[in-house]
Design an enzyme around this catalytic site. Structure first.
Site, PDB file in Angstrom:
ATOM      1  N   GLU A   1       0.705  -1.332  -0.073  1.00 26.39           N
ATOM      2  CA  GLU A   1       0.044  -0.053   0.014  1.00 26.39           C
ATOM      3  C   GLU A   1       0.834   1.154   0.029  1.00 26.39           C
ATOM      4  OE1 GLU A   1      -3.370   1.211   2.737  1.00 26.39           O
ATOM      5  OE2 GLU A   1      -3.699  -0.920   2.257  1.00 26.39           O
TER       6      GLU A   1
ATOM      7  N   THR B   1       4.466   1.823  -1.289  1.00 29.25           N
ATOM      8  CA  THR B   1       5.814   1.533  -0.964  1.00 29.25           C
ATOM      9  C   THR B   1       6.525   2.583  -0.335  1.00 29.25           C
ATOM     10  OG1 THR B   1       6.894   1.436  -3.187  1.00 29.25           O
ATOM     11  CG2 THR B   1       5.870  -0.697  -2.604  1.00 29.25           C
TER      12      THR B   1
ATOM     13  N   GLN C   1       9.593   3.436  -1.440  1.00 27.37           N
ATOM     14  CA  GLN C   1      10.139   4.129  -2.609  1.00 27.37           C
ATOM     15  C   GLN C   1       9.008   5.131  -3.318  1.00 27.37           C
ATOM     16  OE1 GLN C   1      10.120   0.922  -2.615  1.00 27.37           O
ATOM     17  NE2 GLN C   1      12.240   0.084  -2.580  1.00 27.37           N
TER      18      GLN C   1
END
Length: 98
Positions: free
Chosen positions: A80, A82, A84
């Site tokens: 949900e 990430t 990144q």
């Protein structure tokens, strides 16, 4: 290690409380939520890894909840939005405000 774990916990708590306060105040700012999500997920992974190390070999066994907490912490980083993706949101916000 325990002191570092406590600092990470408190920092995460303050970030999510700031994001919650902003939502309650009607000041929706997705970057603050991204700060809380990215930092919180990474802090959970660091803290759970340290906890496994503190427990030693027992940290990897299912007799203690530490191994499950480490798996759950990794899920926070990749599920949900990430970490990144959260960093991309933050970077875009920083570049747009310059």
């Amino acid at each position: 290690m325990l002191a570092e774990m406590a600092i990470a916990y408190e920092t995460t708590r303050l970030l999510y409380m700031k994001a919650s306060w902003m939502v309650d105040s009607g000041k929706l700012d997705s970057v603050v939520s991204s700060y809380a999500k990215a930092y919180g997920a990474d802090a959970a992974m660091r803290v759970s890894t340290d906890a496994v190390q503190i427990f030693g070999g027992y940290g990897y066994t299912k007799e203690y909840p530490v191994e499950k907490l480490m798996r759950d912490a990794k899920l926070l980083q990749i599920y949900e939005g990430t970490s990144q993706i959260q960093r991309m949101v933050i970077a875009r916000h920083l570049l747009a405000s310059k």
